[in-house]
Design a protein around this motif. Sequence first.
Motif, short mmCIF file in Angstrom:
data_model
loop_
_atom_site.label_atom_id
_atom_site.label_comp_id
_atom_site.label_asym_id
_atom_site.label_seq_id
_atom_site.Cartn_x
_atom_site.Cartn_y
_atom_site.Cartn_z
N MET A 308 -18.47 -19.08 6.81
CA MET A 308 -17.49 -18.90 5.75
C MET A 308 -17.49 -17.46 5.23
SD MET A 308 -15.75 -21.67 5.46
CE MET A 308 -15.98 -21.88 7.25
N ALA A 309 -18.65 -16.82 5.19
CA ALA A 309 -18.70 -15.41 4.77
C ALA A 309 -17.96 -14.53 5.77
CB ALA A 309 -20.15 -14.95 4.63
N VAL A 310 -18.12 -14.82 7.06
CA VAL A 310 -17.42 -14.07 8.10
C VAL A 310 -15.91 -14.28 7.97
CG1 VAL A 310 -17.03 -13.94 10.60
CG2 VAL A 310 -19.36 -14.02 9.69
N GLU A 311 -15.49 -15.54 7.77
CA GLU A 311 -14.07 -15.81 7.57
C GLU A 311 -13.54 -15.10 6.33
OE1 GLU A 311 -13.78 -20.34 9.47
OE2 GLU A 311 -12.99 -19.93 7.47
N ASP A 312 -14.30 -15.14 5.25
CA ASP A 312 -13.89 -14.44 4.02
C ASP A 312 -13.59 -12.98 4.31
OD1 ASP A 312 -14.26 -16.71 2.46
OD2 ASP A 312 -16.14 -16.02 1.55
N ALA A 313 -14.52 -12.32 5.00
CA ALA A 313 -14.37 -10.89 5.28
C ALA A 313 -13.10 -10.63 6.08
CB ALA A 313 -15.60 -10.38 6.03
N ALA A 314 -12.85 -11.46 7.09
CA ALA A 314 -11.66 -11.26 7.91
C ALA A 314 -10.38 -11.48 7.11
CB ALA A 314 -11.70 -12.20 9.12
N THR A 346 -14.49 -27.29 3.39
CA THR A 346 -15.78 -27.08 4.05
C THR A 346 -16.93 -27.36 3.09
OG1 THR A 346 -14.71 -25.35 5.37
CG2 THR A 346 -17.11 -25.46 5.45
N HIS A 347 -16.77 -26.97 1.84
CA HIS A 347 -17.80 -27.22 0.82
C HIS A 347 -18.00 -28.72 0.65
CE1 HIS A 347 -20.12 -26.76 -2.86
NE2 HIS A 347 -20.08 -25.45 -2.72
N GLU A 348 -16.90 -29.47 0.59
CA GLU A 348 -17.01 -30.93 0.44
C GLU A 348 -17.69 -31.56 1.65
OE1 GLU A 348 -12.98 -32.08 -0.22
OE2 GLU A 348 -13.01 -31.55 -2.36
N ALA A 349 -17.33 -31.10 2.84
CA ALA A 349 -17.94 -31.64 4.06
C ALA A 349 -19.43 -31.35 4.11
CB ALA A 349 -17.25 -31.07 5.29
N SER A 350 -19.84 -30.23 3.53
CA SER A 350 -21.25 -29.85 3.56
C SER A 350 -22.12 -30.71 2.65
CB SER A 350 -21.41 -28.38 3.17
OG SER A 350 -21.23 -28.18 1.78
N TRP A 364 -10.45 -29.36 12.70
CA TRP A 364 -10.18 -28.68 11.45
C TRP A 364 -11.19 -27.57 11.18
CZ3 TRP A 364 -13.54 -28.19 7.34
CH2 TRP A 364 -14.68 -28.99 7.37
N LEU A 365 -12.42 -27.74 11.69
CA LEU A 365 -13.46 -26.77 11.43
C LEU A 365 -13.46 -25.64 12.46
CD1 LEU A 365 -15.89 -26.05 9.65
CD2 LEU A 365 -17.32 -27.42 11.17
N TYR A 366 -13.61 -26.01 13.72
CA TYR A 366 -13.75 -25.00 14.77
C TYR A 366 -12.41 -24.45 15.25
CZ TYR A 366 -18.57 -26.69 15.12
OH TYR A 366 -19.88 -27.04 14.86
N GLY A 367 -11.34 -25.23 15.11
CA GLY A 367 -10.04 -24.78 15.58
C GLY A 367 -9.35 -23.83 14.62
N TYR A 368 -9.89 -23.66 13.44
CA TYR A 368 -9.30 -22.76 12.43
C TYR A 368 -9.44 -21.32 12.90
CZ TYR A 368 -8.77 -20.45 7.86
OH TYR A 368 -8.38 -19.67 6.81
#
Length: 377
Positions: A308-314, A346-350, A364-368
Motif C-alpha cells: 500500500m505504501a508503494v501504491e500510495d507513492a505511485a 484493504t484495511h478491512e480485509a487485513s 480485487w487485490l492483485y489485479g489493481y
Amino acid sequence: MSKANTHIAVVGGGIGGLTAAALLQRAGYTCTIYEQAPAFRRIGAGISFGPNATRVFYSMGLGRTMLAVGLQPSITVNSEWDTGRAFNVMQTPELGRRYGAPFVTFHRGALHDMLLSAVKPNTIQLGKKLVGLEERGGSEIKLSFEDGTHASADVLIGADGLNSVVRGAIFELEPPKYFGRVAYRSILPRRVLEGLELLDANRWWGPDRYAVAYFMSEARDELNVAALTPEAWDEPDFSPVVADLTRMRAAFGGFNRTLRELLARCTEVSRWPILTRPSSLPWSRGCITLLGDACHAMPPLTGQGGGMAVEDAAMLVRCLEHYGGEDVKPALQLYEKSRFQRITRTHEASQTHELGRGDTDQEWLYGYDVLSVPLAN
C-alpha cells in the motif's frame, strides 16, 4: 509553482519514502529524503509484494534487479494447523502470468538496497530526525531537525511511519492501536533446516493464529519465519523485544510437527506488537501529505502494508502530474480521494485475512493497477 522550481521534501527513507523519491525524480521533480537513522543497516526480516506493487517496481526500471535479489516462489502452500494437510496450493508464478507482474519475497535489507539504487546520488540526508515544521507564507515549509539544522521545501511528504512526526505536526496525533496480536519473527540459515519438509512459501492456519515461512532469494539460503498469535502486550511501550522462546513455542504447541520443529530451531527471535491506524481522512493539509503507515497502518494479515505504501507513492506522483506539477494543493486532495476506497477495502480485509485460508478472490487485490486506474472525480 512549476515542476522545474518545486522542491519536495520526503521525511522517512523506508519503502514508501524511497519509492516516492525515485518516482518523483523519474517524473522530473527535485526532492530530498530526510532520514533520522545515522546510517542504513541490513536489519529486519522478510517481506512480500504482490503483483499490485511489483508492477510499480517494473515502472521504476527495477524489474531485473527485483528478480535478482528477491524470490518468485515456485509454490505457496496453505495448510491446516494440526494435520498439516494442504488445502489451498497456489502455483505462484501463475500470478505473474495472470496479472502481468510477479509475486516476490525479499529480505527487507535487499529490498531497501534495491530501492536505494533507484534514487539519484546525494538525494538522502542521514541523521535528520524531524522535530518540528512551520508553514510559512506562500508555499514555503520550514523543517527543523534534532541536530539543530533546518531545511525548506515547497511540498512535504510524511513517509515517517506509525509514529509520524509529520502527522503529529499537521493533525492531532492519536497513538496507534494495539491489534491484540504479536508477531514472533526470526530468520533461519539454510544449514539448520535439514530434515524439514519446506517449500518456497508455507502457511499454517489455526483457528485464531497462524504462521508463515518463506525463502527470500533465489539462493534459498535464508528462511523468514513469522508466527502471529493473540497475546496481551505486557511491555512498557510498543517497541519490539527479545522473545521468550518457551512462550512462543507453547503458543503453537498444538500445531503440526513441521511447524513445531521449525520453531524449535529458532533461537534468535523478536516479539513485535501488531499496531494499526484507522484509514480515516484527511491525510493532507496545504502542501503537506502523508503516505504508508503514517496515515493507514494495517495488520500484516494480507501482507499488504508495504504494497500500500508503494501504491500510495505511485498515485501521489500521478496526481501531481495530473496538475502538471503546478497546482499542488488540489493534487494532494485528488491523491486522497483516489486512494481512500482502495485503502479502506484493504484495511478491512487485513482485519481477518481470509485470502489464502478460504477467500480465493484475488482479482480485487492483485489485479489493481495503480499506474492506470482512473483518478477520482
